[in-house]
Design a protein around this motif. Structure first.
Motif, PDB file in Angstrom:
ATOM      1  N   GLY A 189       5.845 -41.444  65.481  1.00  0.00           N
ATOM      2  CA  GLY A 189       5.682 -41.560  66.930  1.00  0.00           C
ATOM      3  C   GLY A 189       4.360 -41.028  67.428  1.00  0.00           C
ATOM      4  O   GLY A 189       4.188 -40.839  68.645  1.00  0.00           O
ATOM      5  N   LEU A 190       3.392 -40.812  66.560  1.00  0.00           N
ATOM      6  CA  LEU A 190       2.089 -40.271  66.952  1.00  0.00           C
ATOM      7  C   LEU A 190       0.980 -41.285  66.728  1.00  0.00           C
ATOM      8  O   LEU A 190       1.149 -42.264  65.994  1.00  0.00           O
ATOM      9  N   LEU A 191      -0.165 -41.021  67.354  1.00  0.00           N
ATOM     10  CA  LEU A 191      -1.363 -41.837  67.155  1.00  0.00           C
ATOM     11  C   LEU A 191      -2.468 -41.052  66.461  1.00  0.00           C
ATOM     12  O   LEU A 191      -3.448 -41.635  66.012  1.00  0.00           O
ATOM     13  N   SER A 192      -2.324 -39.731  66.411  1.00  0.00           N
ATOM     14  CA  SER A 192      -3.316 -38.883  65.757  1.00  0.00           C
ATOM     15  C   SER A 192      -2.606 -37.945  64.782  1.00  0.00           C
ATOM     16  O   SER A 192      -1.488 -37.497  65.036  1.00  0.00           O
ATOM     17  N   GLY A 193      -3.278 -37.652  63.695  1.00  0.00           N
ATOM     18  CA  GLY A 193      -2.701 -36.747  62.704  1.00  0.00           C
ATOM     19  C   GLY A 193      -3.426 -36.883  61.384  1.00  0.00           C
ATOM     20  O   GLY A 193      -4.448 -37.565  61.278  1.00  0.00           O
ATOM     21  N   VAL A 194      -2.897 -36.232  60.364  1.00  0.00           N
ATOM     22  CA  VAL A 194      -3.438 -36.369  59.019  1.00  0.00           C
ATOM     23  C   VAL A 194      -2.267 -36.674  58.087  1.00  0.00           C
ATOM     24  O   VAL A 194      -1.299 -35.919  58.018  1.00  0.00           O
ATOM     25  N   VAL A 195      -2.359 -37.808  57.408  1.00  0.00           N
ATOM     26  CA  VAL A 195      -1.305 -38.266  56.504  1.00  0.00           C
ATOM     27  C   VAL A 195      -1.641 -37.838  55.084  1.00  0.00           C
ATOM     28  O   VAL A 195      -2.725 -38.155  54.574  1.00  0.00           O
ATOM     29  N   VAL A 196      -0.723 -37.113  54.471  1.00  0.00           N
ATOM     30  CA  VAL A 196      -0.877 -36.671  53.081  1.00  0.00           C
ATOM     31  C   VAL A 196       0.156 -37.434  52.256  1.00  0.00           C
ATOM     32  O   VAL A 196       1.346 -37.150  52.315  1.00  0.00           O
ATOM     33  N   ASP A 197      -0.318 -38.415  51.514  1.00  0.00           N
ATOM     34  CA  ASP A 197       0.555 -39.296  50.728  1.00  0.00           C
ATOM     35  C   ASP A 197       0.491 -38.862  49.263  1.00  0.00           C
ATOM     36  O   ASP A 197      -0.486 -39.125  48.563  1.00  0.00           O
ATOM     37  N   ILE A 198       1.542 -38.196  48.805  1.00  0.00           N
ATOM     38  CA  ILE A 198       1.576 -37.679  47.434  1.00  0.00           C
ATOM     39  C   ILE A 198       2.152 -38.751  46.514  1.00  0.00           C
ATOM     40  O   ILE A 198       3.343 -39.069  46.589  1.00  0.00           O
ATOM     41  N   GLY A 199       1.311 -39.306  45.670  1.00  0.00           N
ATOM     42  CA  GLY A 199       1.733 -40.355  44.758  1.00  0.00           C
ATOM     43  C   GLY A 199       1.975 -39.837  43.356  1.00  0.00           C
ATOM     44  O   GLY A 199       1.952 -38.626  43.098  1.00  0.00           O
ATOM     45  N   TYR A 200       2.197 -40.749  42.426  1.00  0.00           N
ATOM     46  CA  TYR A 200       2.527 -40.347  41.058  1.00  0.00           C
ATOM     47  C   TYR A 200       1.306 -39.799  40.328  1.00  0.00           C
ATOM     48  O   TYR A 200       1.402 -38.821  39.587  1.00  0.00           O
ATOM     49  N   GLU A 201       0.131 -40.412  40.536  1.00  0.00           N
ATOM     50  CA  GLU A 201      -1.062 -39.993  39.809  1.00  0.00           C
ATOM     51  C   GLU A 201      -2.094 -39.313  40.697  1.00  0.00           C
ATOM     52  O   GLU A 201      -2.971 -38.611  40.192  1.00  0.00           O
ATOM     53  N   GLN A 202      -2.051 -39.527  42.002  1.00  0.00           N
ATOM     54  CA  GLN A 202      -3.012 -38.897  42.891  1.00  0.00           C
ATOM     55  C   GLN A 202      -2.412 -38.742  44.280  1.00  0.00           C
ATOM     56  O   GLN A 202      -1.373 -39.333  44.588  1.00  0.00           O
ATOM     57  N   SER A 203      -3.073 -37.938  45.097  1.00  0.00           N
ATOM     58  CA  SER A 203      -2.634 -37.707  46.471  1.00  0.00           C
ATOM     59  C   SER A 203      -3.752 -38.131  47.417  1.00  0.00           C
ATOM     60  O   SER A 203      -4.906 -37.723  47.236  1.00  0.00           O
ATOM     61  N   ASP A 204      -3.416 -38.959  48.408  1.00  0.00           N
ATOM     62  CA  ASP A 204      -4.391 -39.489  49.357  1.00  0.00           C
ATOM     63  C   ASP A 204      -4.262 -38.780  50.693  1.00  0.00           C
ATOM     64  O   ASP A 204      -3.149 -38.570  51.191  1.00  0.00           O
ATOM     65  N   ILE A 205      -5.407 -38.456  51.288  1.00  0.00           N
ATOM     66  CA  ILE A 205      -5.433 -37.775  52.583  1.00  0.00           C
ATOM     67  C   ILE A 205      -6.200 -38.653  53.561  1.00  0.00           C
ATOM     68  O   ILE A 205      -7.345 -39.039  53.300  1.00  0.00           O
ATOM     69  N   SER A 206      -5.564 -38.960  54.699  1.00  0.00           N
ATOM     70  CA  SER A 206      -6.166 -39.867  55.688  1.00  0.00           C
ATOM     71  C   SER A 206      -6.063 -39.268  57.088  1.00  0.00           C
ATOM     72  O   SER A 206      -5.011 -39.328  57.720  1.00  0.00           O
ATOM     73  N   PRO A 207      -7.151 -38.678  57.610  1.00  0.00           N
ATOM     74  CA  PRO A 207      -7.159 -38.248  59.005  1.00  0.00           C
ATOM     75  C   PRO A 207      -7.181 -39.457  59.945  1.00  0.00           C
ATOM     76  O   PRO A 207      -7.887 -40.442  59.690  1.00  0.00           O
ATOM     77  N   ILE A 208      -6.415 -39.378  61.013  1.00  0.00           N
ATOM     78  CA  ILE A 208      -6.277 -40.481  61.964  1.00  0.00           C
ATOM     79  C   ILE A 208      -6.468 -39.921  63.373  1.00  0.00           C
ATOM     80  O   ILE A 208      -5.918 -38.859  63.708  1.00  0.00           O
ATOM     81  N   TYR A 209      -7.231 -40.645  64.195  1.00  0.00           N
ATOM     82  CA  TYR A 209      -7.448 -40.201  65.574  1.00  0.00           C
ATOM     83  C   TYR A 209      -7.300 -41.384  66.527  1.00  0.00           C
ATOM     84  O   TYR A 209      -7.956 -42.407  66.366  1.00  0.00           O
ATOM     85  N   GLU A 210      -6.399 -41.234  67.476  1.00  0.00           N
ATOM     86  CA  GLU A 210      -6.162 -42.238  68.519  1.00  0.00           C
ATOM     87  C   GLU A 210      -5.935 -43.641  67.944  1.00  0.00           C
ATOM     88  O   GLU A 210      -6.485 -44.624  68.426  1.00  0.00           O
ATOM     89  N   GLY A 211      -5.145 -43.734  66.899  1.00  0.00           N
ATOM     90  CA  GLY A 211      -4.768 -45.031  66.359  1.00  0.00           C
ATOM     91  C   GLY A 211      -5.751 -45.644  65.392  1.00  0.00           C
ATOM     92  O   GLY A 211      -5.586 -46.804  65.012  1.00  0.00           O
ATOM     93  N   PHE A 212      -6.763 -44.902  64.973  1.00  0.00           N
ATOM     94  CA  PHE A 212      -7.743 -45.427  64.018  1.00  0.00           C
ATOM     95  C   PHE A 212      -7.943 -44.440  62.876  1.00  0.00           C
ATOM     96  O   PHE A 212      -8.077 -43.235  63.105  1.00  0.00           O
ATOM     97  N   ILE A 213      -7.968 -44.958  61.663  1.00  0.00           N
ATOM     98  CA  ILE A 213      -8.252 -44.114  60.499  1.00  0.00           C
ATOM     99  C   ILE A 213      -9.737 -43.761  60.490  1.00  0.00           C
ATOM    100  O   ILE A 213     -10.588 -44.643  60.646  1.00  0.00           O
ATOM    101  N   LEU A 214     -10.031 -42.494  60.326  1.00  0.00           N
ATOM    102  CA  LEU A 214     -11.430 -42.059  60.212  1.00  0.00           C
ATOM    103  C   LEU A 214     -11.859 -42.282  58.763  1.00  0.00           C
ATOM    104  O   LEU A 214     -11.721 -41.407  57.906  1.00  0.00           O
TER     105      LEU A 214
END
Length: 360
Positions: A40-65
């Motif tokens: 329910g947010l438009l800004s944040g930081v998504v930490v996606d922990i996968g099997y071989e690596q973890s991806d970090i994606s900062p997001i601001y106002e509906g757009f990935i930085l």
């Protein structure tokens, strides 16, 4: 789709869907955006922990930085190998992995240990204490908020807890003493491949390599002297990614720390554990704070009002976020956020670039 794919690749995918699958409409949504929409947010930081690596994606106002996105080459596989190595000192585990009367070869025993670790964390028997703390389970004081229990879908757990307490009250003094000992040691007995295996608190060390990759050095799979390409600890990778954002964007980003991936619904407390380890990236001295200085970090989750996802948790955030966007986008042709069949016939695969806001 994964974030950061090239425009040429997206055009090829668009062409594939229209010419091979003959779809009526096609839109592109990058996975981190779908995941943050699920909260329910438009800004944040998504930490996606996968099997071989973890991806970090900062997001601001509906757009990935895009210039701040990063990853660290440590994931679930490393956690499994690490805990499997710890279990080698557990006699109950090793008696099942390689019985003394018919010992297995090292490779077979290692595979048994890894499979057992997978069973442990997927059954939800692992939790992650906060930095410098142990996870305590609060005692039920006898007062139950029925409405809150029903909304959260936890009525079954409450009933089972009540029945367990009644059974304990009727138990003998010796049985109660044994129950207190088991609780103190945090012992659980797991049925796995015909074996009854007892493990203790060591199972909660499963996620330690995420926060301290140097723990993997003694394990055979990781060379001891390999320090050149040492992966970043998860908290450092997240902190550095957010620091690359503009100063006036960081406060909003830190208010949406979302940890997702396959661990999301199985390992308890991983979001809070990461939050506690990110405290060095937040200014703690009130006298030095400014209006733009982040004051706190907030962990977010998929809201509980999505009833179908109560038991499935945050690991299906991508599916939930995509469903929400699809319902909005494909039901409003005026938005022009998807490519229709006439659009594709007129402009070809390149139409996807002009009709996906994230690709402008």
């Amino acid at each position: 789709m994964p974030a950061g794919l090239s425009r040429d690749f997206l055009e090829q995918v668009c062409q594939l869907f229209f010419e091979r699958f003959n779809v009526a409409g096609f839109a592109v949504l990058e996975r981190p955006m779908a995941q943050i929409y699920a909260t329910g947010l438009l800004s944040g930081v998504v930490v996606d922990i996968g099997y071989e690596q973890s991806d970090i994606s900062p997001i601001y106002e509906g757009f990935i930085l895009q210039n701040t996105r990063t990853s660290t080459s440590i994931g679930i596989r490393d956690c499994e190998n690490y805990l499997a190595n710890i279990f080698r000192s557990n006699q109950s585990v090793m008696a099942a992995a390689s019985p003394s009367d018919s010992p297995c070869d090292p490779q077979t025993a290692q595979q048994f240990l890894v499979d057992f670790v997978q069973h442990i964390w997927k059954e939800g028997l692992v939790r992650v204490p906060s930095d410098g703390q142990t996870a305590d389970v609060p005692e039920d004081e006898g007062v139950t908020d029925i409405a809150a229990v029903l909304v959260a879908g936890k009525e079954k757990a409450v009933i089972e807890t009540g029945m367990k307490k009644k059974a304990t009250a009727k138990a003998s003094a010796a049985e109660q003493a044994r129950a207190r000992e088991i609780e103190a040691l945090d012992l659980v007995t797991v049925e796995f491949r015909g074996h009854s295996i007892t493990v203790g608190k060591e199972r909660h060390r499963f996620c330690e390599p995420l926060f301290d990759p140097t723990l993997l050095k003694p394990i055979q799979q990781v060379p001891v002297d390999d320090t050149q390409d040492q992966p970043l600890p998860l908290q450092d990778a997240v902190g550095l990614a957010v620091r690359q954002a503009e100063v006036d964007q960081r406060q909003a980003i830190w208010q949406g720390l979302f940890v997702t991936g396959d661990l999301g619904n199985h390992v308890k407390g991983i979001g809070v554990a990461l939050q506690s380890r990110l405290s060095p990236y937040i200014l703690s001295n009130p006298e030095q704070q400014t209006e733009l200085q982040p004051r706190s970090i907030r962990v977010v989750n998929v809201p509980e009002y999505f009833a179908e996802f109560r038991e499935k948790g945050d690991r299906l955030a991508t599916f939930l976020g995509t469903s929400i966007v699809a319902k909005i986008v494909f039901n409003d042709s005026q938005l022009k956020s998807f490519v229709s069949k006439p659009d594709y016939d007129e402009r070809g695969p390149h139409a996807i670039i002009g009709m996906s806001p994230a690709l402008f």
